[in-house]
Scaffold this motif. Structure first.
Motif, mmCIF file in Angstrom:
data_model
loop_
_atom_site.group_PDB
_atom_site.id
_atom_site.type_symbol
_atom_site.label_atom_id
_atom_site.label_comp_id
_atom_site.label_asym_id
_atom_site.label_seq_id
_atom_site.Cartn_x
_atom_site.Cartn_y
_atom_site.Cartn_z
ATOM 1 N N MET A 1 0.829 -1.192 0.000
ATOM 2 C CA MET A 1 0.000 0.000 0.000
ATOM 3 C C MET A 1 0.872 1.254 0.000
ATOM 4 O O MET A 1 0.641 2.165 -0.760
ATOM 5 N N PHE A 2 1.882 1.256 0.881
ATOM 6 C CA PHE A 2 2.757 2.417 0.958
ATOM 7 C C PHE A 2 3.512 2.630 -0.352
ATOM 8 O O PHE A 2 3.673 3.766 -0.803
ATOM 9 N N GLN A 3 3.973 1.521 -0.960
ATOM 10 C CA GLN A 3 4.722 1.625 -2.217
ATOM 11 C C GLN A 3 3.856 2.233 -3.316
ATOM 12 O O GLN A 3 4.321 3.062 -4.094
ATOM 13 N N LYS A 4 2.592 1.830 -3.395
ATOM 14 C CA LYS A 4 1.669 2.374 -4.392
ATOM 15 C C LYS A 4 1.494 3.876 -4.180
ATOM 16 O O LYS A 4 1.565 4.664 -5.126
ATOM 17 N N LEU A 5 1.288 4.278 -2.945
ATOM 18 C CA LEU A 5 1.120 5.708 -2.642
ATOM 19 C C LEU A 5 2.395 6.492 -2.966
ATOM 20 O O LEU A 5 2.335 7.598 -3.492
ATOM 21 N N TRP A 6 3.537 5.901 -2.643
ATOM 22 C CA TRP A 6 4.816 6.553 -2.929
ATOM 23 C C TRP A 6 5.002 6.745 -4.426
ATOM 24 O O TRP A 6 5.409 7.802 -4.884
ATOM 25 N N ARG A 7 4.687 5.705 -5.211
ATOM 26 C CA ARG A 7 4.829 5.794 -6.673
ATOM 27 C C ARG A 7 3.889 6.848 -7.243
ATOM 28 O O ARG A 7 4.261 7.586 -8.147
ATOM 29 N N LYS A 8 2.662 6.929 -6.728
ATOM 30 C CA LYS A 8 1.723 7.942 -7.206
ATOM 31 C C LYS A 8 2.223 9.347 -6.866
ATOM 32 O O LYS A 8 2.140 10.262 -7.682
ATOM 33 N N LEU A 9 2.745 9.504 -5.672
ATOM 34 C CA LEU A 9 3.277 10.798 -5.254
ATOM 35 C C LEU A 9 4.471 11.194 -6.117
ATOM 36 O O LEU A 9 4.557 12.323 -6.611
ATOM 37 N N ALA A 10 5.390 10.243 -6.328
ATOM 38 C CA ALA A 10 6.574 10.518 -7.152
ATOM 39 C C ALA A 10 6.169 10.883 -8.575
ATOM 40 O O ALA A 10 6.725 11.809 -9.170
ATOM 41 N N TRP A 11 5.202 10.161 -9.138
ATOM 42 C CA TRP A 11 4.741 10.462 -10.498
ATOM 43 C C TRP A 11 4.098 11.848 -10.544
ATOM 44 O O TRP A 11 4.289 12.600 -11.483
ATOM 45 N N GLY A 12 3.359 12.196 -9.497
ATOM 46 C CA GLY A 12 2.717 13.505 -9.437
ATOM 47 C C GLY A 12 3.723 14.650 -9.441
ATOM 48 O O GLY A 12 3.444 15.729 -9.964
ATOM 49 N N PHE A 13 4.897 14.413 -8.871
ATOM 50 C CA PHE A 13 5.939 15.441 -8.833
ATOM 51 C C PHE A 13 6.877 15.390 -10.038
ATOM 52 O O PHE A 13 7.762 16.230 -10.171
ATOM 53 N N THR A 14 6.683 14.413 -10.908
ATOM 54 C CA THR A 14 7.498 14.341 -12.117
ATOM 55 C C THR A 14 7.111 15.492 -13.036
ATOM 56 O O THR A 14 5.928 15.673 -13.318
ATOM 57 N N PRO A 15 8.086 16.265 -13.482
ATOM 58 C CA PRO A 15 7.770 17.413 -14.346
ATOM 59 C C PRO A 15 7.064 16.975 -15.640
ATOM 60 O O PRO A 15 7.411 15.922 -16.210
ATOM 61 N N PRO A 16 6.091 17.746 -16.103
ATOM 62 C CA PRO A 16 5.384 17.416 -17.343
ATOM 63 C C PRO A 16 6.340 17.216 -18.526
ATOM 64 O O PRO A 16 6.090 16.369 -19.384
ATOM 65 N N SER A 17 7.421 17.970 -18.556
ATOM 66 C CA SER A 17 8.377 17.827 -19.656
ATOM 67 C C SER A 17 9.030 16.442 -19.634
ATOM 68 O O SER A 17 9.278 15.846 -20.677
ATOM 69 N N ARG A 18 9.283 15.914 -18.450
ATOM 70 C CA ARG A 18 9.871 14.567 -18.312
ATOM 71 C C ARG A 18 8.859 13.513 -18.761
ATOM 72 O O ARG A 18 9.202 12.552 -19.437
ATOM 73 N N LYS A 19 7.602 13.684 -18.367
ATOM 74 C CA LYS A 19 6.552 12.745 -18.769
ATOM 75 C C LYS A 19 6.402 12.733 -20.289
ATOM 76 O O LYS A 19 6.301 11.664 -20.903
ATOM 77 N N LYS A 20 6.392 13.909 -20.900
ATOM 78 C CA LYS A 20 6.250 14.019 -22.345
ATOM 79 C C LYS A 20 7.446 13.390 -23.049
ATOM 80 O O LYS A 20 7.291 12.662 -24.030
ATOM 81 N N ARG A 21 8.647 13.642 -22.546
ATOM 82 C CA ARG A 21 9.858 13.083 -23.147
ATOM 83 C C ARG A 21 9.854 11.553 -23.066
ATOM 84 O O ARG A 21 10.232 10.871 -24.016
ATOM 85 N N LEU A 22 9.400 11.014 -21.962
ATOM 86 C CA LEU A 22 9.325 9.568 -21.787
ATOM 87 C C LEU A 22 8.403 8.952 -22.848
ATOM 88 O O LEU A 22 8.774 7.987 -23.527
ATOM 89 N N LEU A 23 7.228 9.526 -23.036
ATOM 90 C CA LEU A 23 6.297 9.016 -24.038
ATOM 91 C C LEU A 23 6.838 9.230 -25.446
ATOM 92 O O LEU A 23 6.797 8.326 -26.286
ATOM 93 N N ASP A 24 7.379 10.411 -25.706
ATOM 94 C CA ASP A 24 7.947 10.698 -27.034
ATOM 95 C C ASP A 24 9.085 9.742 -27.375
ATOM 96 O O ASP A 24 9.186 9.273 -28.515
ATOM 97 N N ASP A 25 9.935 9.440 -26.396
ATOM 98 C CA ASP A 25 11.049 8.509 -26.634
ATOM 99 C C ASP A 25 10.536 7.100 -26.945
ATOM 100 O O ASP A 25 11.069 6.424 -27.825
ATOM 101 N N ALA A 26 9.499 6.668 -26.240
ATOM 102 C CA ALA A 26 8.924 5.346 -26.505
ATOM 103 C C ALA A 26 8.306 5.308 -27.901
ATOM 104 O O ALA A 26 8.500 4.347 -28.654
ATOM 105 N N LEU A 27 7.587 6.367 -28.274
ATOM 106 C CA LEU A 27 6.974 6.424 -29.605
ATOM 107 C C LEU A 27 8.040 6.467 -30.697
ATOM 108 O O LEU A 27 7.897 5.801 -31.730
ATOM 109 N N SER A 28 9.102 7.222 -30.475
ATOM 110 C CA SER A 28 10.195 7.290 -31.451
ATOM 111 C C SER A 28 10.857 5.936 -31.633
ATOM 112 O O SER A 28 11.201 5.549 -32.748
ATOM 113 N N LEU A 29 11.047 5.239 -30.531
ATOM 114 C CA LEU A 29 11.640 3.904 -30.597
ATOM 115 C C LEU A 29 10.782 2.981 -31.468
ATOM 116 O O LEU A 29 11.293 2.297 -32.351
#
Length: 144
Positions: A1-29
């Motif tokens: 339970m704690f790990q799930k909450l931690w991952r959600k919190l960490a993802w919430g603080f991930t900058p939008p530019s990092r999220k976009k780059r992650l998806l763009d890199d996967a699509l480019s691959l």
């Protein structure tokens, strides 16, 4: 339970530019390989939106292809650390797009959930998932 909450919190603080780059890199691959390039082209032609969704953290699924009540087609991916991990899930979900378009295999096309319909739904889901997993494994083997 704690790990799930931690991952959600960490993802919430991930900058939008990092999220976009992650998806763009996967699509480019995926755009660099023939089979996955064609799957991406089909998804684009079908108007499928692809996004990474924090709400999928901890729900047991790595991705989901769906069609909304408004007819909008979408793929949601659970957050991953590397584009390669995201790409693997994306291949699987793109195969579901192909199944829906080319084979007409989508839950909305199934018979009602009466006794025979429920049996059919179970079998159809197993066939769809087996095909998507097999496609993913074959494509990843070629990519490697």
């Amino acid at each position: 339970m704690f790990q799930k909450l931690w991952r959600k919190l960490a993802w919430g603080f991930t900058p939008p530019s990092r999220k976009k780059r992650l998806l763009d890199d996967a699509l480019s691959l995926l755009d660099t390989f023939g089979e996955t390039h064609d799957l991406l082209a089909l998804a684009r032609a079908e108007g499928v939106t692809i996004s990474i969704s924090g709400k999928m953290i901890g729900d047991g699924a790595n991705g989901h292809f769906g069609i909304g009540l408004d007819g909008r087609k979408f793929i949601e991916l659970a957050p991953r650390r590397k584009p390669e991990e995201l790409a693997s899930t994306l291949i699987h979900e793109l195969r579901h797009v192909w199944q829906a378009k080319v084979m007409g295999m989508f839950e909305a096309n199934a018979p009602s959930k009466d006794d025979n319909g429920a049996e059919f739904m179970t079998l159809a889901t197993r066939v769809r998932e087996a095909d998507a997993f097999a496609c993913t494994a074959a494509v990843i083997q070629q990519m490697n």
